[in-house]
Design an enzyme around this catalytic site. Structure first.
Site, PDB file in Angstrom:
ATOM      1  N   ASN A 205      42.066   8.411 -70.027  1.00 48.68           N
ATOM      2  CA  ASN A 205      42.033  10.098 -69.767  1.00 48.68           C
ATOM      3  C   ASN A 205      40.671  10.351 -69.070  1.00 48.68           C
ATOM      4  OD1 ASN A 205      44.372  10.114 -70.652  1.00 48.68           O
ATOM      5  ND2 ASN A 205      43.917  10.959 -72.817  1.00 48.68           N
TER       6      ASN A 205
ATOM      7  N   CYS B  66      57.251  18.516 -71.612  1.00 49.03           N
ATOM      8  CA  CYS B  66      57.331  17.216 -71.571  1.00 49.03           C
ATOM      9  C   CYS B  66      57.652  16.809 -73.231  1.00 49.03           C
ATOM     10  CB  CYS B  66      56.170  16.314 -71.360  1.00 49.03           C
ATOM     11  SG  CYS B  66      54.849  16.629 -72.437  1.00 49.03           S
TER      12      CYS B  66
HETATM   13  C1  EPZ Z   1      44.709  15.846 -72.004  1.00 47.46           C
HETATM   14  O1  EPZ Z   1      45.974  16.699 -71.723  1.00 47.46           O
HETATM   15  C2  EPZ Z   1      44.825  14.683 -72.185  1.00 47.46           C
HETATM   16  N1  EPZ Z   1      45.524  13.972 -71.185  1.00 47.46           N
HETATM   17  C3  EPZ Z   1      46.254  14.248 -73.380  1.00 47.46           C
HETATM   18  O2  EPZ Z   1      46.377  12.926 -73.500  1.00 47.46           O
HETATM   19  C4  EPZ Z   1      45.420  15.081 -74.752  1.00 47.46           C
HETATM   20  O3  EPZ Z   1      46.498  15.128 -75.784  1.00 47.46           O
HETATM   21  C5  EPZ Z   1      45.012  16.321 -74.408  1.00 47.46           C
HETATM   22  O4  EPZ Z   1      44.041  16.526 -73.347  1.00 47.46           O
HETATM   23  C6  EPZ Z   1      44.619  17.112 -75.400  1.00 47.46           C
HETATM   24  O5  EPZ Z   1      43.514  16.428 -75.764  1.00 47.46           O
HETATM   25  C7  EPZ Z   1      44.805  13.492 -70.213  1.00 47.46           C
HETATM   26  O6  EPZ Z   1      43.371  13.724 -70.204  1.00 47.46           O
HETATM   27  C8  EPZ Z   1      45.212  13.026 -68.799  1.00 47.46           C
HETATM   28  P1  EPZ Z   1      45.207  20.305 -72.620  1.00 47.46           P
HETATM   29  P2  EPZ Z   1      45.945  18.157 -71.100  1.00 47.46           P
HETATM   30  O7  EPZ Z   1      45.039  20.887 -71.176  1.00 47.46           O
HETATM   31  O8  EPZ Z   1      44.553  18.256 -70.481  1.00 47.46           O
HETATM   32  C9  EPZ Z   1      47.744  24.235 -73.530  1.00 47.46           C
HETATM   33  C10 EPZ Z   1      47.683  11.165 -74.397  1.00 47.46           C
HETATM   34  O9  EPZ Z   1      48.399  10.840 -75.279  1.00 47.46           O
HETATM   35  N2  EPZ Z   1      47.526  24.737 -72.193  1.00 47.46           N
HETATM   36  O10 EPZ Z   1      44.063  20.369 -73.451  1.00 47.46           O
HETATM   37  O11 EPZ Z   1      47.155  18.165 -70.354  1.00 47.46           O
HETATM   38  C11 EPZ Z   1      48.713  23.018 -73.621  1.00 47.46           C
HETATM   39  O12 EPZ Z   1      50.388  23.430 -73.606  1.00 47.46           O
HETATM   40  C12 EPZ Z   1      47.620  12.470 -74.039  1.00 47.46           C
HETATM   41  O13 EPZ Z   1      46.980  10.249 -73.582  1.00 47.46           O
HETATM   42  C13 EPZ Z   1      48.184  25.765 -71.821  1.00 47.46           C
HETATM   43  O14 EPZ Z   1      48.675  26.643 -72.647  1.00 47.46           O
HETATM   44  O15 EPZ Z   1      45.746  19.031 -72.513  1.00 47.46           O
HETATM   45  C14 EPZ Z   1      48.403  22.566 -74.962  1.00 47.46           C
HETATM   46  O16 EPZ Z   1      49.345  23.022 -75.913  1.00 47.46           O
HETATM   47  C15 EPZ Z   1      49.027  13.344 -73.805  1.00 47.46           C
HETATM   48  N3  EPZ Z   1      47.968  26.270 -70.455  1.00 47.46           N
HETATM   49  C16 EPZ Z   1      46.901  22.627 -74.939  1.00 47.46           C
HETATM   50  O17 EPZ Z   1      46.812  23.695 -74.315  1.00 47.46           O
HETATM   51  C17 EPZ Z   1      47.222  25.483 -69.747  1.00 47.46           C
HETATM   52  O18 EPZ Z   1      46.927  26.046 -68.727  1.00 47.46           O
HETATM   53  C18 EPZ Z   1      45.995  21.458 -74.792  1.00 47.46           C
HETATM   54  O19 EPZ Z   1      46.032  21.128 -73.307  1.00 47.46           O
HETATM   55  C19 EPZ Z   1      46.622  24.325 -70.083  1.00 47.46           C
HETATM   56  C20 EPZ Z   1      46.964  23.664 -71.241  1.00 47.46           C
END
Ligand code: EPZ
Length: 413
Positions: free
Chosen positions: A19, A112
Site C-alpha cells: 500500500n 467491492c
Molecule cells: C487504503 O484504502 C488501503 N488501500 C486499504 O488496504 C485499507 O484498508 C484502507 O486504506 C484503510 O486503512 C491502499 O492503500 C491501496 P480509505 P483506501 O479511503 O485508501 C471511506 C488492503 O487490504 N471513503 O481510507 O481506499 C471508505 O468507503 C486494503 O490492503 C469515503 O467515504 O481507504 C472507507 O469506508 C483494502 N469517501 C473509509 O473511508 C472517499 O472518498 C476508509 O477508506 C474515500 C473513502
C-alpha cells in the site's frame, strides 16, 4: 490445503509495502523520466498498477525487487474500465495525471467485497484545487486550467483521498493545506518519495499536510517502507499457533496498536530496531478491538485478529469502524467451529478451545489471510478457496509459512 496443529517457529523477512508501493508507482507519473522504486513486492496488485502505467504510455520494468518506471512518453490520460475493475487502487493515478497533464479520465470504481467505497472525498479535494469534475456514464473526467493551492478539510481521514490530493497539489500554484489528513505510514512514504522528486511537502504523519507548489520535478530512486500489514499478519500467526517468530525488516513503531493487543492477549513481544519477536502463550486471553485510522488498530488486521480471538479464553468484541462490510470471514470461521455473533458493526467472539478444519472461501485479501491463520491453528485439514485474493497482498504465502513449519499445499484445479 492446510494441515492444522502447526506451531510456527523461526525467522521471516517482510517485503516492501504494497500500500506504499501503489501510490508511489502512481506518483512517478508526475516527474517525466526514469524513477526507480526499490523493494516492491511481487503481487498481483503491483502488476495491475504496472499495467495501468503501461496503458498510459509509461515503460515499466522489473529487476528483482526493484521497478523502474519511465514516464517520459505518457500519451494517454485515460484508464480503461477493465483495469479499474481489476483493482480499485488504480484510482490513485487520478491525482498525478491531473497534476501533470491537468486532465484525466477513469471509470467510476464500483463497490467491492468490503464496502461501497465511494470517491467523494478525493473529488471534493480536487475540486477545491480548481479541477472541474464530471461524473457521467460511469466515468469520472477531470480537467483543469492551472491548479491553485487551497485549504482542504477532509470529512474523514481517507488514505486514498489524502494521497490523491497530495499528488494533484504538487504542481498547484501557492500552498495547499490538507486538514484531518490520513496519518498512515504509507502517506509519509509517499511524502518522502514526492520530496525526493523535488516536491515541497511537510506534515505527513500528522493530521495537517502542507504542500507548497513547485514548477518542476525530476526522477528519483526510492526504497519503500516494509509492509506493516504483512508483518502484523506474521505476528498474529505466531500468537495463534503458540509459536515463536522473529519478523525482520519491520518498523516496530508502525505496529504499536497490534503489539498492545497481542501483549494484552498474553503474547510475549520483544522489539529491536528492525525486528519484532512474538511468542504465543499456551492459551490466549480474549481482548476487545476497535479498528481506527492510524495510529489506531488497522482494519487490515481485523480479520486476522478475529481468527485469533476464536481460540482465546473468554469473549472478545471487535468493532469495525472503517469499512461497512468487512465481516465476510465470520461465516467461514463459523464453518470451522468458531462461535461469533454479529450485531451491526460489532462481532462478539466467544473463544473455543479448538477449531476444526473445513472447506472455506476467501472473500477478500485479509479475510483470506485470516482463514489461513485459522487453518494452521485448527485440529485437522482446511481447504481455502479463492487464493487469488490472498495473492493480491502476500507474496508466496505458502512458501513463507512452510519455511516456518507450516504444511500448506497450493492445489491447482
Ligand atoms: C487504503 O484504502 C488501503 N488501500 C486499504 O488496504 C485499507 O484498508 C484502507 O486504506 C484503510 O486503512 C491502499 O492503500 C491501496 P480509505 P483506501 O479511503 O485508501 C471511506 C488492503 O487490504 N471513503 O481510507 O481506499 C471508505 O468507503 C486494503 O490492503 C469515503 O467515504 O481507504 C472507507 O469506508 C483494502 N469517501 C473509509 O473511508 C472517499 O472518498 C476508509 O477508506 C474515500 C473513502
Amino acid at each position: 490445503m492446510i494441515s492444522g496443529r502447526t506451531r510456527l517457529q523461526g525467522k521471516v523477512r517482510v517485503n516492501g509495502s504494497k500500500n506504499a508501493s501503489l501510490p508511489i508507482l502512481a506518483a512517478s507519473i508526475l516527474s517525466p523520466g526514469q524513477s526507480v522504486i526499490k523493494d516492491v513486492p511481487r503481487l498481483q496488485d503491483i502488476t495491475t498498477m504496472g499495467d495501468v502505467l503501461s496503458s498510459l504510455g509509461a515503460r515499466v520494468f522489473r529487476d528483482g525487487p526493484d521497478i523502474t518506471v519511465d514516464t517520459t512518453n505518457i500519451y494517454s490520460v485515460e484508464v480503461e474500465e477493465a483495469l479499474m475493475r481489476r483493482m480499485r487502487a488504480s484510482n490513485l493515478v487520478l491525482g498525478p495525471l491531473v497534476g501533470r497533464f491537468r486532465e484525466a479520465k477513469i471509470s467510476q470504481p464500483g463497490g467491492c467485497n468490503i464496502g461501497s467505497r465511494p470517491m467523494n472525498l478525493h473529488l471534493k479535494g480536487l475540486r477545491a484545487l480548481g479541477v472541474e469534475i464530471n461524473e457521467e456514464f460511469g466515468y469520472i473526467s477531470a480537467r483543469a486550467g492551472r491548479l491553485t493551492g487551497a485549504e482542504i478539510q477532509l470529512d474523514f481521514p481517507s488514505v486514498g483521498a489524502t494521497e490523491n490530493i497530495m499528488m494533484a497539489a504538487v504542481y498547484a500554484g501557492g500552498v495547499t493545506v490538507i486538514r484531518n489528513a490520513a496519518r498512515e505510514p504509507e502517506v509519509v512514504d509517499l511524502q518522502n518519495f514526492l520530496n525526493c522528486l523535488g516536491a515541497r511537502i511537510t506534515g505527513a504523519g500528522t493530521d495537517i499536510i502542507r504542500i507548497e507548489g513547485v514548477r518542476e520535478l525530476h526522477p528519483a530512486v526510492h526504497q519503500v517502507i516494509p509492509d506493516r500489514i504483512e508483518a502484523g499478519t506474521y505476528m498474529i500467526a505466531a500468537a495463534i499457533t503458540g509459536g515463536d517468530l522473529t519478523i525482520v525488516n519491520v518498523i516496530p513503531e508502525h505496529l504499536r496498536a497490534l503489539m498492545a493487543k497481542l501483549a494484552e492477549a498474553g503474547a510475549e513481544i520483544e522489539t529491536g530496531d528492525d525486528y519484532v519477536r512474538v511468542r504465543g502463550p499456551q492459551r490466549l486471553q480474549a481482548v476487545d478491538v476497535k479498528t481506527m485510522p492510524y495510529p489506531g488498530f488497522p482494519t487490515d488486521l481485523q480479520p486476522q485478529m478475529m481468527a485469533l480471538l476464536t481460540l482465546a479464553e473468554g469473549t472478545g468484541i471487535i468493532t469495525e469502524t472503517i469499512f461497512e462490510n468487512r465481516f465476510k470471514h465470520v461465516s467461514e470461521l463459523r464453518r470451522m467451529g468458531a462461535e461469533i455473533k454479529v450485531e451491526g458493526q460489532t462481532a462478539i467472539i466467544k473463544g473455543k478451545k479448538k477449531l476444526s478444519g473445513a472447506p472455506v472461501e476467501a472473500s477478500d485479501l485479509r479475510a483470506g489471510a485470516a482463514l489461513v491463520l485459522a487453518g494452521m491453528a485448527a485440529e485437522n485439514g482446511t481447504i481455502v478457496e479463492g487464493v487469488e485474493h490472498i495473492d493480491r497482498g502476500y507474496e508466496r504465502i505458502e512458501q513463507k509459512y512452510n519455511a516456518l513449519g507450516a504444511r500448506i499445499t497450493r492445489i491447482r484445479s
